[in-house]
Design a protein around this motif. Structure first.
Motif, PDB file in Angstrom:
ATOM      1  N   PHE A 208       0.839  -1.201   0.000  1.00  0.00           N
ATOM      2  CA  PHE A 208       0.000   0.000   0.000  1.00  0.00           C
ATOM      3  C   PHE A 208       0.875   1.252   0.000  1.00  0.00           C
ATOM      4  CE2 PHE A 208      -2.986  -3.086   1.563  1.00  0.00           C
ATOM      5  CZ  PHE A 208      -4.234  -2.609   1.197  1.00  0.00           C
ATOM      6  N   VAL A 209       0.308   2.384  -0.418  1.00  0.00           N
ATOM      7  CA  VAL A 209       1.006   3.654  -0.201  1.00  0.00           C
ATOM      8  C   VAL A 209       0.967   3.920   1.303  1.00  0.00           C
ATOM      9  CG1 VAL A 209       0.479   4.622  -2.475  1.00  0.00           C
ATOM     10  CG2 VAL A 209      -1.092   5.049  -0.579  1.00  0.00           C
ATOM     11  N   PRO A 210       1.946   4.675   1.837  1.00  0.00           N
ATOM     12  CA  PRO A 210       2.004   4.821   3.294  1.00  0.00           C
ATOM     13  C   PRO A 210       0.917   5.715   3.889  1.00  0.00           C
ATOM     14  CG  PRO A 210       3.751   6.094   2.243  1.00  0.00           C
ATOM     15  CD  PRO A 210       3.073   5.319   1.155  1.00  0.00           C
ATOM     16  N   MET A 211       0.548   5.375   5.121  1.00  0.00           N
ATOM     17  CA  MET A 211      -0.339   6.247   5.896  1.00  0.00           C
ATOM     18  C   MET A 211       0.546   7.310   6.541  1.00  0.00           C
ATOM     19  SD  MET A 211      -3.047   5.223   8.830  1.00  0.00           S
ATOM     20  CE  MET A 211      -4.081   6.459   9.626  1.00  0.00           C
ATOM     21  N   LEU A 212       0.306   8.558   6.185  1.00  0.00           N
ATOM     22  CA  LEU A 212       1.154   9.657   6.664  1.00  0.00           C
ATOM     23  C   LEU A 212       0.309  10.621   7.484  1.00  0.00           C
ATOM     24  CD1 LEU A 212       3.013  10.290   3.288  1.00  0.00           C
ATOM     25  CD2 LEU A 212       3.896   9.055   5.281  1.00  0.00           C
ATOM     26  N   GLU A 213       0.991  11.334   8.378  1.00  0.00           N
ATOM     27  CA  GLU A 213       0.250  12.273   9.224  1.00  0.00           C
ATOM     28  C   GLU A 213       0.064  13.618   8.521  1.00  0.00           C
ATOM     29  OE1 GLU A 213       1.027  12.340  13.541  1.00  0.00           O
ATOM     30  OE2 GLU A 213       2.432  10.732  13.062  1.00  0.00           O
ATOM     31  N   ARG A 214      -0.882  14.366   8.987  1.00  0.00           N
ATOM     32  CA  ARG A 214      -1.164  15.747   8.561  1.00  0.00           C
ATOM     33  C   ARG A 214      -1.795  15.837   7.168  1.00  0.00           C
ATOM     34  NH1 ARG A 214       3.618  16.268  11.079  1.00  0.00           N
ATOM     35  NH2 ARG A 214       4.778  16.332   9.131  1.00  0.00           N
ATOM     36  N   ARG A 215      -2.510  16.940   7.008  1.00  0.00           N
ATOM     37  CA  ARG A 215      -3.212  17.165   5.746  1.00  0.00           C
ATOM     38  C   ARG A 215      -2.286  17.808   4.712  1.00  0.00           C
ATOM     39  NH1 ARG A 215      -8.542  20.376   7.389  1.00  0.00           N
ATOM     40  NH2 ARG A 215      -6.989  22.015   7.673  1.00  0.00           N
TER      41      ARG A 215
END
Ligand code: SAH
Length: 223
Positions: A208-215
């Motif tokens: 999967f593409v990574p889960m990253l923080e912030r908008r």
């Protein structure tokens, strides 16, 4: 949205993809029916029209991808959805998975951290007459004002299971989340049996593409 035409050619290819998903092990007929109902090519660039019904992940902008059909079908099957359940999806992306969840009769809440993808998906989903609640935000926070959720489906690879999402899972609820920091993630299905008891199963390896923080605001998006 003039290019949104669902021709017999598209429908024919879609049927073949659904057959292929069946052969690959997707058993839940309701999930397969949902795949027949949602035109995946609408969620991809017109240039990729011919590839929309092949089992691949393709770019949708902002460095993100629409997941493989098999991955979407597999995750959808794992959350054991029945109509009216309240589902939180993390990673709206193109909106394809969101529409599959709506097609299954769920009450869908979906969060996307890229504003441009959020805006694009909102327009398309409205055009298709589905009615999920969509939010531009950081999925690590979940959506506390609508919690608890019967199901939580994470469609990006998380380094570990976000605490806040565990909190927002209803007792009796199921969360499906790909976990892992490298190239590959382990698909976890987590069941909450009480306020404090969770059980977890591992169900294969995915990318999967990574889960990253912030908008990420539209004006900050590199094109
Ligand atoms: N369900 C999507 C899959 C898109 S890929 C589809 O069917 O097309 C995963 C998406 O998760 C990307 O769009 C990415 O921007 C988004 N994402 C990553 N980290 C996120 C976060 N913390 N909160 C919300 N969305 C996130």
């Amino acid at each position: 949205m003039d290019h949104l035409k669902d021709t017999y050619r598209h429908q024919g290819k879609r049927k073949l993809l659904v057959e292929e998903l069946g052969e690959m092990g997707i058993k839940d007929q309701r999930v397969l029916n949902a795949f027949n109902a949602v035109p995946r090519h609408f969620f991809m660039d017109l240039a990729l029209d011919d590839l929309a019904y092949t089992n691949g992940a393709f770019h949708i902008g902002s460095g993100q991808t629409i997941s493989h059909p098999y991955t979407v079908a597999f995750q959808t099957e794992l959350i054991e959805l029945t109509p009216k359940l309240k589902v939180l999806e993390i990673g709206t992306g193109s909106g394809f998975q969101t529409c599959i969840l709506c097609e299954l009769g769920a009450r869908v809440y979906s969060i996307e951290r890229h504003q441009d993808l959020h805006v694009k998906a909102t327009q398309l989903i409205k055009h298709l007459k589905y009615d999920p609640r969509l939010k531009y935000g950081d999925g690590y926070q979940g959506w506390p004002s609508y919690a608890p959720f019967d199901r939580i489906l994470v469609t990006c690879g998380a380094p570990d299971v976000p605490e806040e999402l565990l909190k927002q899972l209803a007792v009796g609820g199921i969360m499906v989340i790909p976990v892992g920091e490298g190239e590959e993630q382990r698909m976890l299905r987590i069941k909450r049996s009480s306020e404090v008891d969770f059980t977890s199963e591992e169900l294969g390896t995915f990318k999967f593409v990574p889960m990253l923080e912030r908008r990420v605001d539209i004006k900050d998006t590199k094109r």
